[in-house]
Structure formats: C-alpha cells, structure tokens
Design a protein around this motif. Sequence first.
Motif, PDB file in Angstrom:
ATOM      1  N   GLU A  29     -14.015 -15.880  15.878  1.00  0.00           N
ATOM      2  CA  GLU A  29     -13.595 -14.583  15.075  1.00  0.00           C
ATOM      3  C   GLU A  29     -12.375 -14.896  14.224  1.00  0.00           C
ATOM      4  N   LEU A  30     -12.652 -14.768  12.963  1.00  0.00           N
ATOM      5  CA  LEU A  30     -11.347 -14.735  11.818  1.00  0.00           C
ATOM      6  C   LEU A  30     -11.023 -13.329  11.615  1.00  0.00           C
ATOM      7  N   THR A  31      -9.680 -13.137  11.743  1.00  0.00           N
ATOM      8  CA  THR A  31      -9.022 -11.545  11.443  1.00  0.00           C
ATOM      9  C   THR A  31      -8.428 -11.816  10.190  1.00  0.00           C
ATOM     10  N   VAL A  32      -8.506 -10.838   9.300  1.00  0.00           N
ATOM     11  CA  VAL A  32      -7.441 -10.819   8.268  1.00  0.00           C
ATOM     12  C   VAL A  32      -7.055  -9.428   8.148  1.00  0.00           C
ATOM     13  N   SER A  33      -5.514  -9.370   8.192  1.00  0.00           N
ATOM     14  CA  SER A  33      -4.865  -7.914   8.477  1.00  0.00           C
ATOM     15  C   SER A  33      -3.675  -7.846   7.565  1.00  0.00           C
ATOM     16  N   TYR A  34      -3.438  -6.441   7.295  1.00  0.00           N
ATOM     17  CA  TYR A  34      -2.025  -6.423   6.675  1.00  0.00           C
ATOM     18  C   TYR A  34      -1.475  -5.179   7.204  1.00  0.00           C
ATOM     19  N   THR A  35      -0.156  -5.093   7.553  1.00  0.00           N
ATOM     20  CA  THR A  35       0.532  -4.177   8.064  1.00  0.00           C
ATOM     21  C   THR A  35       1.765  -4.059   7.085  1.00  0.00           C
ATOM     22  N   PRO A  36       1.912  -2.603   6.668  1.00  0.00           N
ATOM     23  CA  PRO A  36       2.735  -2.410   5.575  1.00  0.00           C
ATOM     24  C   PRO A  36       4.384  -2.334   6.262  1.00  0.00           C
ATOM     25  N   PRO A  37       5.275  -2.451   5.437  1.00  0.00           N
ATOM     26  CA  PRO A  37       6.750  -2.738   5.872  1.00  0.00           C
ATOM     27  C   PRO A  37       6.878  -1.185   6.478  1.00  0.00           C
ATOM     28  N   GLU A  38       7.855  -1.445   7.576  1.00  0.00           N
ATOM     29  CA  GLU A  38       8.573  -0.150   8.034  1.00  0.00           C
ATOM     30  C   GLU A  38       9.041   0.785   6.746  1.00  0.00           C
ATOM     31  N   GLY A  39       8.981   2.096   6.897  1.00  0.00           N
ATOM     32  CA  GLY A  39       9.572   3.061   6.041  1.00  0.00           C
ATOM     33  C   GLY A  39       8.506   3.141   4.678  1.00  0.00           C
ATOM     34  N   PHE A  40       7.430   2.684   5.002  1.00  0.00           N
ATOM     35  CA  PHE A  40       6.324   2.694   3.814  1.00  0.00           C
ATOM     36  C   PHE A  40       5.865   4.255   3.525  1.00  0.00           C
ATOM     37  N   PRO A  41       6.308   4.649   2.444  1.00  0.00           N
ATOM     38  CA  PRO A  41       6.332   6.215   1.911  1.00  0.00           C
ATOM     39  C   PRO A  41       4.979   6.786   2.294  1.00  0.00           C
ATOM     40  N   ARG A  42       4.959   7.948   2.846  1.00  0.00           N
ATOM     41  CA  ARG A  42       3.740   8.651   2.946  1.00  0.00           C
ATOM     42  C   ARG A  42       3.640   9.942   2.144  1.00  0.00           C
ATOM     43  N   PHE A  43       2.921  10.016   1.271  1.00  0.00           N
ATOM     44  CA  PHE A  43       2.962  11.176   0.436  1.00  0.00           C
ATOM     45  C   PHE A  43       1.869  12.183   0.605  1.00  0.00           C
ATOM     46  N   ASN A  44       2.191  13.294   0.077  1.00  0.00           N
ATOM     47  CA  ASN A  44       1.190  14.661   0.512  1.00  0.00           C
ATOM     48  C   ASN A  44       0.158  14.445  -0.844  1.00  0.00           C
ATOM     49  N   TRP A  45      -0.649  13.701  -0.437  1.00  0.00           N
ATOM     50  CA  TRP A  45      -1.821  13.342  -1.511  1.00  0.00           C
ATOM     51  C   TRP A  45      -2.734  14.618  -2.136  1.00  0.00           C
ATOM     52  N   VAL A  46      -2.901  14.611  -3.175  1.00  0.00           N
ATOM     53  CA  VAL A  46      -3.819  15.644  -3.774  1.00  0.00           C
ATOM     54  C   VAL A  46      -5.138  14.715  -4.066  1.00  0.00           C
ATOM     55  N   LEU A  47      -5.131  13.661  -4.657  1.00  0.00           N
ATOM     56  CA  LEU A  47      -6.460  12.855  -4.826  1.00  0.00           C
ATOM     57  C   LEU A  47      -5.848  11.389  -4.455  1.00  0.00           C
ATOM     58  N   ARG A  48      -6.814  10.695  -3.529  1.00  0.00           N
ATOM     59  CA  ARG A  48      -6.194   9.305  -3.044  1.00  0.00           C
ATOM     60  C   ARG A  48      -7.687   8.484  -3.023  1.00  0.00           C
ATOM     61  N   GLU A  49      -7.686   7.456  -4.083  1.00  0.00           N
ATOM     62  CA  GLU A  49      -8.894   6.752  -4.322  1.00  0.00           C
ATOM     63  C   GLU A  49      -8.442   5.377  -3.953  1.00  0.00           C
ATOM     64  N   TYR A  50      -7.316   5.027  -3.759  1.00  0.00           N
ATOM     65  CA  TYR A  50      -6.832   3.790  -3.590  1.00  0.00           C
ATOM     66  C   TYR A  50      -5.683   3.839  -2.467  1.00  0.00           C
ATOM     67  N   SER A  51      -5.907   2.771  -1.502  1.00  0.00           N
ATOM     68  CA  SER A  51      -4.545   3.069  -0.413  1.00  0.00           C
ATOM     69  C   SER A  51      -3.890   1.665  -0.589  1.00  0.00           C
ATOM     70  N   ARG A  52      -2.574   1.580  -0.565  1.00  0.00           N
ATOM     71  CA  ARG A  52      -1.664   0.190  -0.211  1.00  0.00           C
ATOM     72  C   ARG A  52      -1.437   0.033   1.267  1.00  0.00           C
ATOM     73  N   GLY A  53      -2.096   0.669   2.223  1.00  0.00           N
ATOM     74  CA  GLY A  53      -1.804   0.726   3.429  1.00  0.00           C
ATOM     75  C   GLY A  53      -2.415  -0.439   4.209  1.00  0.00           C
ATOM     76  N   GLY A  54      -2.243  -0.143   5.328  1.00  0.00           N
ATOM     77  CA  GLY A  54      -2.647  -1.416   6.259  1.00  0.00           C
ATOM     78  C   GLY A  54      -4.127  -1.426   6.718  1.00  0.00           C
ATOM     79  N   PHE A  55      -4.737  -2.676   6.828  1.00  0.00           N
ATOM     80  CA  PHE A  55      -6.062  -2.890   7.226  1.00  0.00           C
ATOM     81  C   PHE A  55      -6.341  -3.992   8.186  1.00  0.00           C
ATOM     82  N   ALA A  56      -7.405  -4.252   8.646  1.00  0.00           N
ATOM     83  CA  ALA A  56      -7.856  -5.199   9.499  1.00  0.00           C
ATOM     84  C   ALA A  56      -9.339  -5.571   9.257  1.00  0.00           C
ATOM     85  N   ARG A  57      -9.834  -6.754   9.047  1.00  0.00           N
ATOM     86  CA  ARG A  57     -10.981  -7.041   8.738  1.00  0.00           C
ATOM     87  C   ARG A  57     -11.347  -8.379   9.633  1.00  0.00           C
TER      88      ARG A  57
END
Length: 131
Positions: free
Chosen positions: A61-89
Amino acid sequence: MYHQSHAAKGDHYGSSKRHLLYRSMQRAAVNIYKTESSFEMLVFAPGRIKEHFAVNVKGNELTVSYTPPEGFPRFNWVLREYSRGGFARTFTLDETIDATAITAKYEDGVLQVSLPVIAGAQTKQQEIKIS
C-alpha cells in the motif's frame, strides 16, 4: 498499480451526511498515467507546503498524505469549493512496482510520485470474454 479501493475511502464514502472534516480528508484529486518504465501519479494539491507531505509504502500500500501546519486558519466559510487542508489517499501497488525506487517531487502545486516498473515484470494482457 491499482486505484484506491472503497475500503480505503471509508464506510461513509458516498454519504451526504458525512462530516465536513472527513470530506476535506479526500480533497486531493489524483491522475495516474503509464510510461514505458513507470506509473506517474499526479496529486493536485496547490497551496500546500512541501515539508508537510508524506509518501509512505507499507506492504503493498502506498499512502500519500498532507497534514497542515499547526495554527492553520479555520474560517467561518460561506461557500467553500476548495480546501487547502489535510488529506490521505491510499493506493494498492501490484508486484510490478519497484517500491524501493519510488520518488516524489512537489512543484507548481502538483505532487508527482514516480512509481518505477520492474523491468520484465509487466502484467500480461489477457482478453476477458463477455458472455
């Protein structure tokens, strides 16, 4: 190489009731193409920091992941079509991939993972009769 399985996506895949954090964990689009000597995986992840990516092989199994740095801003989104947050595939590798020679580079918002094919180990093509 085999694409991500349903099990790797989790039990809530396809459910409109899944939690927003879970949804953001699946946000990196992936394209894979084959060359004469490798599979090339393109993980589209603009706006990320190279040092926060991880590419790991465990067993087949190959896992590709991303963990955002500490303090990554969390906004009160009204519309969100794109995320710069973490992921794991997670992807299943077959026996034709040389897991010891996998390389990766992050450039222009795309993480390119090169998965070399062992010379002479290509899977034989087989025609499947449709009944």
